[in-house]
Design a protein around this motif. Structure first.
Motif, PDB file in Angstrom:
ATOM      1  N   HIS B  29     -16.694   4.752  -3.924  1.00  0.00           N
ATOM      2  CA  HIS B  29     -16.148   5.837  -3.672  1.00  0.00           C
ATOM      3  C   HIS B  29     -15.361   6.116  -4.668  1.00  0.00           C
ATOM      4  CE1 HIS B  29     -15.555   5.187   1.318  1.00  0.00           C
ATOM      5  NE2 HIS B  29     -16.805   5.411   1.013  1.00  0.00           N
ATOM      6  N   ARG B  30     -15.172   7.269  -4.990  1.00  0.00           N
ATOM      7  CA  ARG B  30     -14.576   7.763  -5.647  1.00  0.00           C
ATOM      8  C   ARG B  30     -13.114   8.823  -6.272  1.00  0.00           C
ATOM      9  NH1 ARG B  30     -18.636   8.343  -9.408  1.00  0.00           N
ATOM     10  NH2 ARG B  30     -17.313   8.318 -10.905  1.00  0.00           N
ATOM     11  N   ALA B  31     -12.749   8.278  -4.546  1.00  0.00           N
ATOM     12  CA  ALA B  31     -10.768   8.066  -4.726  1.00  0.00           C
ATOM     13  C   ALA B  31     -10.259   7.376  -3.768  1.00  0.00           C
ATOM     14  CB  ALA B  31     -10.977   9.611  -3.869  1.00  0.00           C
ATOM     15  N   MET B  32      -9.418   6.654  -4.447  1.00  0.00           N
ATOM     16  CA  MET B  32      -8.267   5.553  -4.056  1.00  0.00           C
ATOM     17  C   MET B  32      -7.151   6.197  -4.469  1.00  0.00           C
ATOM     18  SD  MET B  32     -10.772   2.708  -6.105  1.00  0.00           S
ATOM     19  CE  MET B  32      -9.822   1.405  -5.068  1.00  0.00           C
ATOM     20  N   TYR B  33      -6.287   5.454  -3.188  1.00  0.00           N
ATOM     21  CA  TYR B  33      -4.735   5.603  -2.864  1.00  0.00           C
ATOM     22  C   TYR B  33      -4.044   4.782  -2.713  1.00  0.00           C
ATOM     23  CZ  TYR B  33      -7.350   9.696  -0.750  1.00  0.00           C
ATOM     24  OH  TYR B  33      -9.087  10.547  -0.344  1.00  0.00           O
ATOM     25  N   TRP B  34      -2.655   4.994  -2.947  1.00  0.00           N
ATOM     26  CA  TRP B  34      -1.637   3.715  -2.645  1.00  0.00           C
ATOM     27  C   TRP B  34      -0.689   4.622  -1.177  1.00  0.00           C
ATOM     28  CZ3 TRP B  34      -2.355  -1.493  -3.384  1.00  0.00           C
ATOM     29  CH2 TRP B  34      -2.924  -2.071  -4.505  1.00  0.00           C
ATOM     30  N   TYR B  35      -0.013   3.956  -0.331  1.00  0.00           N
ATOM     31  CA  TYR B  35       0.716   3.922   0.520  1.00  0.00           C
ATOM     32  C   TYR B  35       1.603   3.569   0.793  1.00  0.00           C
ATOM     33  CZ  TYR B  35      -2.448   7.778   2.922  1.00  0.00           C
ATOM     34  OH  TYR B  35      -3.525   8.989   2.759  1.00  0.00           O
ATOM     35  N   LYS B  36       2.891   3.733   0.951  1.00  0.00           N
ATOM     36  CA  LYS B  36       3.669   2.560   1.397  1.00  0.00           C
ATOM     37  C   LYS B  36       4.203   2.506   2.321  1.00  0.00           C
ATOM     38  CE  LYS B  36       8.597   1.559   0.050  1.00  0.00           C
ATOM     39  NZ  LYS B  36      10.023   2.505  -0.180  1.00  0.00           N
ATOM     40  N   GLN B  37       3.766   1.725   3.421  1.00  0.00           N
ATOM     41  CA  GLN B  37       4.477   1.604   5.666  1.00  0.00           C
ATOM     42  C   GLN B  37       5.293   0.491   5.024  1.00  0.00           C
ATOM     43  OE1 GLN B  37       1.121   0.318   7.902  1.00  0.00           O
ATOM     44  NE2 GLN B  37       1.763   1.896   9.093  1.00  0.00           N
ATOM     45  N   LYS B  38       7.184   1.560   5.752  1.00  0.00           N
ATOM     46  CA  LYS B  38       8.124   0.362   6.357  1.00  0.00           C
ATOM     47  C   LYS B  38       7.809   0.089   7.662  1.00  0.00           C
ATOM     48  CE  LYS B  38      11.723   0.253   3.840  1.00  0.00           C
ATOM     49  NZ  LYS B  38      12.264  -0.800   3.039  1.00  0.00           N
ATOM     50  N   ALA B  39       8.142  -1.179   8.009  1.00  0.00           N
ATOM     51  CA  ALA B  39       8.120  -1.358   9.714  1.00  0.00           C
ATOM     52  C   ALA B  39       8.098  -0.237  10.564  1.00  0.00           C
ATOM     53  CB  ALA B  39       8.846  -2.695   9.652  1.00  0.00           C
ATOM     54  N   LYS B  40       7.408  -0.118  11.269  1.00  0.00           N
ATOM     55  CA  LYS B  40       7.173   0.338  12.619  1.00  0.00           C
ATOM     56  C   LYS B  40       7.617   2.283  11.977  1.00  0.00           C
ATOM     57  CE  LYS B  40       9.161  -2.333  15.463  1.00  0.00           C
ATOM     58  NZ  LYS B  40       8.218  -3.188  16.592  1.00  0.00           N
ATOM     59  N   LYS B  41       6.824   2.515  10.959  1.00  0.00           N
ATOM     60  CA  LYS B  41       6.447   3.596  10.763  1.00  0.00           C
ATOM     61  C   LYS B  41       5.222   3.969   9.752  1.00  0.00           C
ATOM     62  CE  LYS B  41      10.655   5.267  10.592  1.00  0.00           C
ATOM     63  NZ  LYS B  41      11.853   5.500  11.148  1.00  0.00           N
ATOM     64  N   PRO B  42       4.825   5.748   9.862  1.00  0.00           N
ATOM     65  CA  PRO B  42       3.611   5.556   9.183  1.00  0.00           C
ATOM     66  C   PRO B  42       3.678   5.628   7.786  1.00  0.00           C
ATOM     67  CG  PRO B  42       5.092   7.749   9.425  1.00  0.00           C
ATOM     68  CD  PRO B  42       6.143   6.556   9.692  1.00  0.00           C
ATOM     69  N   PRO B  43       2.315   4.775   7.035  1.00  0.00           N
ATOM     70  CA  PRO B  43       1.716   5.324   5.883  1.00  0.00           C
ATOM     71  C   PRO B  43       2.958   6.056   5.232  1.00  0.00           C
ATOM     72  CG  PRO B  43      -0.193   4.572   6.925  1.00  0.00           C
ATOM     73  CD  PRO B  43       1.597   5.238   7.722  1.00  0.00           C
ATOM     74  N   PRO B  83      15.334  -4.336  -3.707  1.00  0.00           N
ATOM     75  CA  PRO B  83      15.511  -4.459  -2.455  1.00  0.00           C
ATOM     76  C   PRO B  83      14.283  -3.194  -1.144  1.00  0.00           C
ATOM     77  CG  PRO B  83      17.561  -5.668  -3.381  1.00  0.00           C
ATOM     78  CD  PRO B  83      16.452  -4.426  -4.523  1.00  0.00           C
ATOM     79  N   GLU B  84      15.124  -1.951  -1.206  1.00  0.00           N
ATOM     80  CA  GLU B  84      14.282  -1.485  -0.436  1.00  0.00           C
ATOM     81  C   GLU B  84      12.816  -1.168  -0.541  1.00  0.00           C
ATOM     82  OE1 GLU B  84      17.111  -1.233  -2.362  1.00  0.00           O
ATOM     83  OE2 GLU B  84      17.279   1.042  -3.638  1.00  0.00           O
ATOM     84  N   ASP B  85      12.406  -1.222  -1.837  1.00  0.00           N
ATOM     85  CA  ASP B  85      10.805  -1.015  -2.284  1.00  0.00           C
ATOM     86  C   ASP B  85       9.624  -2.641  -1.013  1.00  0.00           C
ATOM     87  OD1 ASP B  85      11.900  -0.429  -5.236  1.00  0.00           O
ATOM     88  OD2 ASP B  85      11.391   0.775  -4.077  1.00  0.00           O
ATOM     89  N   SER B  86      11.183  -3.690  -0.663  1.00  0.00           N
ATOM     90  CA  SER B  86      10.592  -4.005   0.521  1.00  0.00           C
ATOM     91  C   SER B  86       9.361  -3.694   1.713  1.00  0.00           C
ATOM     92  CB  SER B  86      10.882  -5.353   1.171  1.00  0.00           C
ATOM     93  OG  SER B  86      11.479  -5.950   0.207  1.00  0.00           O
ATOM     94  N   ALA B  87       8.411  -3.651   2.150  1.00  0.00           N
ATOM     95  CA  ALA B  87       7.335  -2.862   2.978  1.00  0.00           C
ATOM     96  C   ALA B  87       5.910  -3.031   2.831  1.00  0.00           C
ATOM     97  CB  ALA B  87       7.510  -1.046   2.154  1.00  0.00           C
ATOM     98  N   LEU B  88       5.038  -2.948   3.060  1.00  0.00           N
ATOM     99  CA  LEU B  88       3.814  -3.062   3.673  1.00  0.00           C
ATOM    100  C   LEU B  88       2.812  -2.299   2.789  1.00  0.00           C
ATOM    101  CD1 LEU B  88       1.208  -5.005   4.392  1.00  0.00           C
ATOM    102  CD2 LEU B  88       1.067  -2.952   6.250  1.00  0.00           C
ATOM    103  N   TYR B  89       1.834  -2.322   1.017  1.00  0.00           N
ATOM    104  CA  TYR B  89       1.395  -1.864   0.358  1.00  0.00           C
ATOM    105  C   TYR B  89       0.270  -1.464   0.556  1.00  0.00           C
ATOM    106  CZ  TYR B  89       6.452  -0.611  -1.365  1.00  0.00           C
ATOM    107  OH  TYR B  89       7.360  -0.632  -2.301  1.00  0.00           O
ATOM    108  N   LEU B  90      -0.598  -0.381   0.672  1.00  0.00           N
ATOM    109  CA  LEU B  90      -2.374  -0.101   1.528  1.00  0.00           C
ATOM    110  C   LEU B  90      -2.618   0.497   0.293  1.00  0.00           C
ATOM    111  CD1 LEU B  90      -1.381   1.146   5.415  1.00  0.00           C
ATOM    112  CD2 LEU B  90      -2.408  -1.131   4.885  1.00  0.00           C
ATOM    113  N   CYS B  91      -3.570  -0.317   0.332  1.00  0.00           N
ATOM    114  CA  CYS B  91      -4.466   1.038  -0.344  1.00  0.00           C
ATOM    115  C   CYS B  91      -6.044   0.737  -0.317  1.00  0.00           C
ATOM    116  CB  CYS B  91      -5.215  -0.089  -1.353  1.00  0.00           C
ATOM    117  SG  CYS B  91      -6.609   0.612  -2.623  1.00  0.00           S
ATOM    118  N   ALA B  92      -7.069   2.488   0.023  1.00  0.00           N
ATOM    119  CA  ALA B  92      -7.211   3.005   0.658  1.00  0.00           C
ATOM    120  C   ALA B  92      -8.379   3.934  -0.160  1.00  0.00           C
ATOM    121  CB  ALA B  92      -6.712   4.012   1.335  1.00  0.00           C
ATOM    122  N   SER B  93      -9.709   3.802   0.419  1.00  0.00           N
ATOM    123  CA  SER B  93     -10.796   4.889  -0.712  1.00  0.00           C
ATOM    124  C   SER B  93     -11.873   5.808   0.439  1.00  0.00           C
ATOM    125  CB  SER B  93     -11.694   3.722  -0.915  1.00  0.00           C
ATOM    126  OG  SER B  93     -12.370   3.442  -0.218  1.00  0.00           O
TER     127      SER B  93
END
Lengths: 112, 112
Positions: B29-43, B83-93
């Motif tokens: 894949h030639r595109a890659m992404y970073w997302y942040k996802q807080k609890a019960k919220k979309p990326p 502390p508010e940066d606490s979250a799930l960090y998702l990578c995608a391609s």
């Protein structure tokens, strides 16, 4: 700016019931549309996508969605849900500015 | 290989620490992404790399610094987080920027 809305925050169904999850978007140009699912404790998985052509698209696990351009909608359907469909469902769009936006999500709970 | 892998799975860091999150894909894949996802919220999209060049930065604070050393790897360098940066960090391609994205399992980050 483009946005995606999902009609229901939480849907509760019994097994074998039919499912329809609403998704509407606001964007005047050409879009690509997606439905993703996030099972408990698992990562986001693509269910189906619409890029062009037949507005009725079929995805994995018996899901389908219909793109209705005049209504700016892309609703997700499944004729008969199973307990294993319990998950969070996200509608998403990508515009031609390469922006990728997720809707707020709909939590589906299927009762055995 | 159809996976996007992320390390570490969990990370706890203090506000003065420096750490890095790593993401790898071998799907060409030639595109890659970073997302942040807080609890019960979309990326929420943070960064997009297309052909190893940063193409989208969604007004992310400078304490997050992305790096794409080659077409298979994507890093997110973290420094002086809150502390508010606490979250799930998702990578995608994705094959190209705009096509369907494949997500990794995420890194659960806790900032103390």
């Amino acid at each position: 700016a483009q946005s995606v809305s999902q009609h229901n925050h939480h849907v509760i169904l019994s097994e074998a019931a039919s499912l329809e999850l609403g998704c509407n978007y606001s964007y005047g140009g050409t879009v690509n549309l997606f439905w993703y699912v996030q099972y408990p404790g698992q990562h986001l998985q693509l269910l189906l996508k619409y890029f062009s052509g037949d507005p009725l698209v079929k995805g994995i696990k018996g899901f389908e969605a219909e793109f209705i351009k005049s209504k700016f909608s892309f609703n997700l359907r499944k004729p008969s849900v199973q307990w294993s469909d319990t998950a969070e469902y996200f509608c998403a769009l990508r515009d031609y500015g390469q922006n990728f936006v997720f809707g707020p999500g709909t939590r589906l709970s299927v009762l055995p | 290989d159809t996976e996007v892998t992320q390390t570490p799975k969990h990370l706890v860091m203090g506000m003065t620490n420096k750490k890095s999150l790593k993401c790898e894909q071998h799907m060409g894949h030639r595109a890659m992404y970073w997302y942040k996802q807080k609890a019960k919220k979309p990326p929420e999209l943070m960064f997009v790399y297309s052909y190893e060049k940063l193409s989208i930065n969604e007004s992310v604070p400078s304490r997050f610094s992305p790096e794409c050393p080659n077409s298979s790897l994507l890093n997110l360098h973290l420094h002086a987080l809150q502390p508010e940066d606490s979250a799930l960090y998702l990578c995608a391609s994705s094959q190209e920027s705009g096509s369907e994205q494949y997500f990794g399992p995420g890194t659960r980050l806790t900032v103390t």
